[in-house]
Every structure is written in structure tokens, then in C-alpha cells.
Write an enzyme that holds these catalytic residues in place. Structure first.
Site, PDB file in Angstrom:
ATOM      1  N   SER A   1       0.790  -0.746   0.065  1.00 58.44           N
ATOM      2  CA  SER A   1       0.030  -0.509   0.182  1.00 58.44           C
ATOM      3  C   SER A   1       0.890   1.233   0.374  1.00 58.44           C
ATOM      4  CB  SER A   1      -1.139   0.488   1.154  1.00 58.44           C
ATOM      5  OG  SER A   1      -2.035  -1.276   1.308  1.00 58.44           O
TER       6      SER A   1
ATOM      7  N   ARG B   1       1.517   4.670  -3.034  1.00 58.85           N
ATOM      8  CA  ARG B   1       1.042   5.729  -2.618  1.00 58.85           C
ATOM      9  C   ARG B   1       2.485   6.635  -3.022  1.00 58.85           C
ATOM     10  NH1 ARG B   1      -2.568   2.754  -1.065  1.00 58.85           N
ATOM     11  NH2 ARG B   1      -4.479   3.104   0.014  1.00 58.85           N
TER      12      ARG B   1
ATOM     13  N   ARG C   1     -12.546  -7.405 -11.103  1.00 59.30           N
ATOM     14  CA  ARG C   1     -13.368  -6.448 -10.184  1.00 59.30           C
ATOM     15  C   ARG C   1     -14.267  -5.341  -9.957  1.00 59.30           C
ATOM     16  NH1 ARG C   1      -8.051  -7.118  -6.322  1.00 59.30           N
ATOM     17  NH2 ARG C   1      -9.247  -5.651  -4.343  1.00 59.30           N
TER      18      ARG C   1
ATOM     19  N   SER D   1     -13.345   0.745   2.592  1.00 59.58           N
ATOM     20  CA  SER D   1     -12.956   0.297   1.947  1.00 59.58           C
ATOM     21  C   SER D   1     -11.810   1.919   1.994  1.00 59.58           C
ATOM     22  CB  SER D   1     -12.998   0.241  -0.404  1.00 59.58           C
ATOM     23  OG  SER D   1     -12.047   0.693  -0.528  1.00 59.58           O
TER      24      SER D   1
ATOM     25  N   GLN E   1      -8.880   1.667  -0.504  1.00 57.77           N
ATOM     26  CA  GLN E   1      -9.118   1.761  -1.709  1.00 57.77           C
ATOM     27  C   GLN E   1     -10.333   3.289  -2.336  1.00 57.77           C
ATOM     28  OE1 GLN E   1      -9.157  -1.515  -4.342  1.00 57.77           O
ATOM     29  NE2 GLN E   1      -7.123  -1.931  -3.163  1.00 57.77           N
TER      30      GLN E   1
ATOM     31  N   ASP F   1      -6.765  -8.619   4.489  1.00 64.63           N
ATOM     32  CA  ASP F   1      -5.859  -9.476   3.535  1.00 64.63           C
ATOM     33  C   ASP F   1      -5.606 -10.078   4.139  1.00 64.63           C
ATOM     34  OD1 ASP F   1      -5.897  -6.948   1.609  1.00 64.63           O
ATOM     35  OD2 ASP F   1      -4.408  -5.875   1.660  1.00 64.63           O
TER      36      ASP F   1
ATOM     37  N   ARG G   1     -12.303 -15.022  -2.215  1.00 61.95           N
ATOM     38  CA  ARG G   1     -11.706 -15.376  -1.236  1.00 61.95           C
ATOM     39  C   ARG G   1     -12.288 -16.576   0.140  1.00 61.95           C
ATOM     40  NH1 ARG G   1      -6.726 -10.640  -0.404  1.00 61.95           N
ATOM     41  NH2 ARG G   1      -5.400 -11.224  -2.321  1.00 61.95           N
TER      42      ARG G   1
ATOM     43  N   ARG H   1      -2.209 -14.280  -2.134  1.00 67.21           N
ATOM     44  CA  ARG H   1      -2.596 -14.290  -0.777  1.00 67.21           C
ATOM     45  C   ARG H   1      -2.848 -16.126  -0.729  1.00 67.21           C
ATOM     46  NH1 ARG H   1      -0.713  -9.545   0.590  1.00 67.21           N
ATOM     47  NH2 ARG H   1      -1.799  -8.088   0.499  1.00 67.21           N
TER      48      ARG H   1
HETATM   49  C1  S3P Z   1      -6.162  -1.881   0.119  1.00 67.22           C
HETATM   50  C2  S3P Z   1      -6.733  -1.816   0.654  1.00 67.22           C
HETATM   51  C3  S3P Z   1      -7.710  -2.899   0.689  1.00 67.22           C
HETATM   52  C4  S3P Z   1      -6.901  -4.163   0.323  1.00 67.22           C
HETATM   53  C5  S3P Z   1      -5.544  -3.903  -0.890  1.00 67.22           C
HETATM   54  C6  S3P Z   1      -5.026  -2.286  -0.742  1.00 67.22           C
HETATM   55  C7  S3P Z   1      -5.097   0.078  -0.041  1.00 67.22           C
HETATM   56  O1  S3P Z   1      -8.639  -2.758   0.277  1.00 67.22           O
HETATM   57  O2  S3P Z   1      -7.869  -5.173   0.535  1.00 67.22           O
HETATM   58  O3  S3P Z   1      -4.755  -4.630  -1.095  1.00 67.22           O
HETATM   59  O4  S3P Z   1      -3.665  -0.012  -0.120  1.00 67.22           O
HETATM   60  O5  S3P Z   1      -6.061   1.111   0.262  1.00 67.22           O
HETATM   61  P1  S3P Z   1     -10.272  -1.920   0.147  1.00 67.22           P
HETATM   62  O6  S3P Z   1      -9.374  -0.817  -0.504  1.00 67.22           O
HETATM   63  O7  S3P Z   1     -10.919  -2.951  -1.932  1.00 67.22           O
HETATM   64  O8  S3P Z   1     -10.270  -2.890   0.980  1.00 67.22           O
END
Ligand code: S3P
Length: 441
Positions: free
Chosen positions: A24, A28, A124, A168, A170, A316, A347, A393
Site C-alpha cells: 500500500s 502511494r 473487479r 474501503s 481504496q 488481506d 477469497r 495470498r
Molecule cells: C488497499 C486497500 C484494501 C486492501 C488492498 C490494499 C490499499 O482494499 O484489500 O490489498 O492499499 O488501499 P479495499 O479498499 O478494497 O478494502
């Protein structure tokens, strides 16, 4: 070419090791470095396929990036408005984080772009980001809510106040990045706490981000100033070793420089509730994130009802946690984890199938799983073959399951382990996992 793991049963994990950099934070670091003013130096960068995709995309957007070389990356920032129109579709590979965060970042640009991904990413859901971005004035087209994603140019965006229907990071991050290009304030409200790397890192780049309870707010137009970033080891990659050492008798393993951001440590809390023996040592700070060394020793685990509040903080890590649950005394129940169905694979379904193939009583539910633990002694998993469905994973979770298997465990379709954990086989082997990687046409 199809890759697989063949893992001989038994063994214990020992020694000291450092898993690769946080995925992550690595994504970024490039994104924020690219739109900052000045040169951002990154250390500990994850040289895995996902973060490399992000790097290649910013090169295609006109940003000079040197590296990676031994985890070092230099990003020559172009400022908020310095990105250039790409000549080709931007390939996010397997990386959902790249695609969703880029949707937010590209939504406010004055050029058109298209984001594409591999087979898994192409299935997705992207509406969760496209819809709130449209409410900000973005013009985004998807194919029935999935990639490819086409982002059309706009003059400007407007800030919104958005209550996310799902927890989320993301979605939150995409809206905050779009918010940098919006007039006025953008506020995102989380139904439950999710990883806060975007907010923290924006702060490190000099952007004022306010947090009030479940609300995060930023004002558009704020410039980013280049910053040095020290990426900690990914707790999500450490998770396979935390579980492996907990379930394999005689294990005693130290994991070094692990990121301990409180929005990521749900795995430690859940394993501890199960009776795991994890000692946190040398707590310190590195580049704005807490880090520590973790010593984990084998322990008698017990089944638990996983508190739903911890689910987003360990989202995760559930593939690995399901393996731990199978090795516990008693039943483990996971609820409130429907998001697991829209990760790199479903998953819940894929883990339940694999656990059952190895003789474990696992019942998938719409938002979780019920696993009847087989106890702390002897073999838990039958010898057999499981499908990882291209999910990194899942592959690594079943590899560590072999520590408590009666015979060889074969894990098929493991090439994507390199998306988050390049060198997993070698590192796991050095710690004591009897793993071998195979390739066939
Ligand atoms: C992530 C957020 C999570 C996580 C992903 C990385 C991120 O996803 O599962 O592996 O870096 O912001 P979600 O926002 O869909 O929960």
C-alpha cells in the site's frame, strides 16, 4: 507457463528475516511523489509486480522515476498539474490499488486516459469509485462496472461529502486524491476504520488533512512537497510467517521492521485472541509509520468468533487466518467479511474449496466462513492439491499450511505471488518451509 508450489510436510520456522516492503505504501510513494514538487526518495520499496505497474504508469504519464534498485526509488515530481497525456492504455496488471487510486487521481486531469488490467482485475468492481467520482463531476466509463476504465478530461471537479457504503481504503483514497483537484472540500465518511496511509502520507507531503471521528476532509488545490519515504516491511506479507510459526511446533521466528500502523494490525489482535505467542519488540518510528520487530513462537491456538470490528483491520490476512483456524482447537466463525468476495479472487469460496480439498470442515457463508478447527497436535491437513486461482495470498496461505500436513501439498497457479512478495519461496525455505517452486508449459 503455469507455476506451482510443492511443499513437503512438517518442519518449523526459525531465524530472523525481513519480508518485502509494504504494498500500500509503495504504490502511494510513487503516486504522491509524482504529483509533488521536488524529488522524492523512497527506501524499502516493494519490487513486486503490482508496485512496478504503478511505476510504469507514472513513467507513461511523463514522470521521471529512477530505480528500483535494492529498494531505492527516486521520483522526480512534476507537481499537481504536470502529468502528461499517456500514449497508450495504462496497464495496472493485477493491482486493484493502482487502478482505484489512479481513477481518483486521473479524474481531475485535462486529458483522457484508459486503465486496463489482467484477467482477475478485469472482473473487479469499479463502480464503487466511479459513482462518487461522477458526483464530483468526473466523466468515467466502465464496462458494466468493471475495467477497462475510460476517464475523460474535465476542467475541474467539485468537492463532495461522501458516506462510503463499504469499509474501503481504496475508495477513500481515490476520493481524497480526486479531492486534491476539486474546488472546495472533499469529505469521506468511513463505516469502519480502514488503513490510513493516504491521509498520513499526504500529511507528510505537506497537505492539510483533517480527521474528525469517522470523517476525513481535505481542501482542493493544495500543493504537495516532496518527502523522504522509508517503507516498512509489509505486515500483510509477514502474516504468512506469523501464522506458519504459530501452527508449526518448535517454531521461533523474528520478523524485522514490520509496519505496525494501527489500521493494519488486526492480524495481531485476532491471532492473540486465538492464543498466539507474539512479542512486539523495538517499537520505533520510520518515515511517519510505527514499526517493530515481531517474535513469534508456536502456540496452542483456539477457535474464536472474530470480532467484526477487526475485519477491515485484517482484511488481506484472512486467507492466512483461515489456515490458523483449521489448526486451532474448536470452531472459528468469521462474519462481516463480504469484501473478501471481491478481492484478487473470491477469497471465501476459494479458501473454503482449498481447505475442504485438504480435509478440513469449512463452510462458506455469504460474509465469512465457519471452520471446525482440528486441534493443536499432529497433522491437520491431508496431502493434496489446491488451486490458488492466480491469487497471491491464497497461494502463500496454502504453502504454510503444509507445516501441519500429513503429506505433500501442491498449490497450483502461484505466479502472482510475485505481485506482492517477490522471493517468497527462497525466504520461506530459508526459514524452514520445505517449499519447491515448479514451472510447466
Ligand atoms: C488497499 C486497500 C484494501 C486492501 C488492498 C490494499 C490499499 O482494499 O484489500 O490489498 O492499499 O488501499 P479495499 O479498499 O478494497 O478494502
Amino acid at each position: 507457463m503455469v507455476r506451482s508450489f510443492r511443499v513437503a510436510p512438517g518442519g518449523a520456522l526459525s531465524g530472523a528475516l525481513r519480508v518485502p516492503g509494504d504494498k500500500s505504501i509503495s504504490h502511494r510513494s510513487v503516486m504522491l511523489g509524482a504529483i509533488a514538487e521536488g524529488v522524492t526518495e523512497v527506501a524499502g520499496f516493494l519490487e513486486g509486480a503490482d508496485a512496478i505497474s504503478t511505476m510504469e504508469i507514472f513513467r507513461a504519464l511523463g514522470v521521471r522515476i529512477d530505480g528500483p534498485s535494492a529498494g531505492r526509488v527516486t521520483v522526480h515530481g512534476v507537481g499537481l498539474h504536470g502529468l502528461r497525456a499517456p500514449a497508450r492504455p495504462l496497464d495496472c496488471g493485477n493491482a486493484g490499488t493502482a487502478m482505484r487510486l489512479l481513477m481518483g487521481l486521473l479524474a481531475g486531469q485535462r486529458f483522457e486516459s484508459t486503465l486496463v488490467g489482467d484477467e482477475s482485475l478485469s472482473k473487479r468492481p469499479m463502480r464503487r469509485v466511479a459513482e462518487p467520482l461522477a458526483a464530483m463531476g468526473a466523466r468515467i466509463e466502465t464496462r458494466d462496472g468493471c475495467p477497462p476504465v475510460r476517464i475523460l478530461p474535465v476542467d475541474t471537479l467539485r468537492g463532495i461529502r461522501y458516506r462510503m457504503p463499504m469499509a474501503s481504503a481504496q475508495v477513500k483514497s481515490a476520493l481524497l486524491l480526486a479531492g486534491l483537484y476539486a474546488q472546495g472540500e472533499t469529505t469521506v465518511i468511513e463505516p469502519a476504520p480502514t488503513r490510513d496511509h493516504t491521509e498520513r502520507m499526504l500529511g507528510g507531503f505537506g497537505v492539510a488533512v483533517a480527521r474528525h471521528g469517522a470523517e476525513v476532509t481535505l481542501r482542493g488545490g493544495q500543493p504537495l512537497r516532496a518527502a523522504a519515504i522509508d517503507v516498512p516491511a509489509d505486515i500483510s506479507s509477514a502474516a504468512f510467517f506469523l501464522v506458519g510459526a504459530s501452527i508449526a511446533p518448535g517454531s521461533d521466528l523474528v520478523l524485522e521492521h514490520v509496519g505496525m500502523n494501527p489500521t493494519r494490525t488486526g492480524i495481531l489482535e485476532i491471532l492473540r485472541l486465538m492464543g498466539a505467542d507474539i512479542e512486539v519488540r523495538n517499537e520505533r518510528e520510520a518515515g511517519g509509520e510505527p514499526v517493530a520487530d515481531l517474535r513469534v513462537r508456536a502456540a496452542a491456538l483456539r477457535g474464536i468468533e472474530v470480532p467484526p470490528g477487526l475485519v477491515p483491520l485484517a482484511i488481506d490476512e484472512f486467507p492466512a487466518l483461515f489456515v490458523a483456524a483449521a489448526c486451532a482447537q474448536g470452531r472459528t466463525v468469521v462474519t462481516g467479511a463480504a469484501e473478501l468476495r471481491v478481492k484478487e479472487s473470491d477469497r471465501i469460496a476459494v479458501m473454503a474449496d482449498g481447505l475442504r480439498a485438504l480435509g478440513v470442515d469449512a463452510t462458506p457463508t455469504p460474509d465469512g466462513m465457519v471452520i471446525e478447527g482440528r486441534g493443536n497436535r499432529g497433522a491437520v491437513f491431508a496431502s493434496g492439491a489446491v488451486e490458488a486461482h492466480g491469487d497471491h495470498r491464497i497461494a502463500m496461505s496454502f504453502a504454510v499450511a503444509a507445516l501441519r500436513a500429513a503429506g505433500d501439498v501442491t498449490v497450483r497457479d502461484t505466479a502472482n505471488v510475485a505481485t506482492s512478495f517477490p522471493g517468497f519461496e527462497a525466504l520461506a525455505h530459508s526459514a524452514g518451509l520445505r517449499i519447491e517452486s515448479r514451472e510447466r508449459a
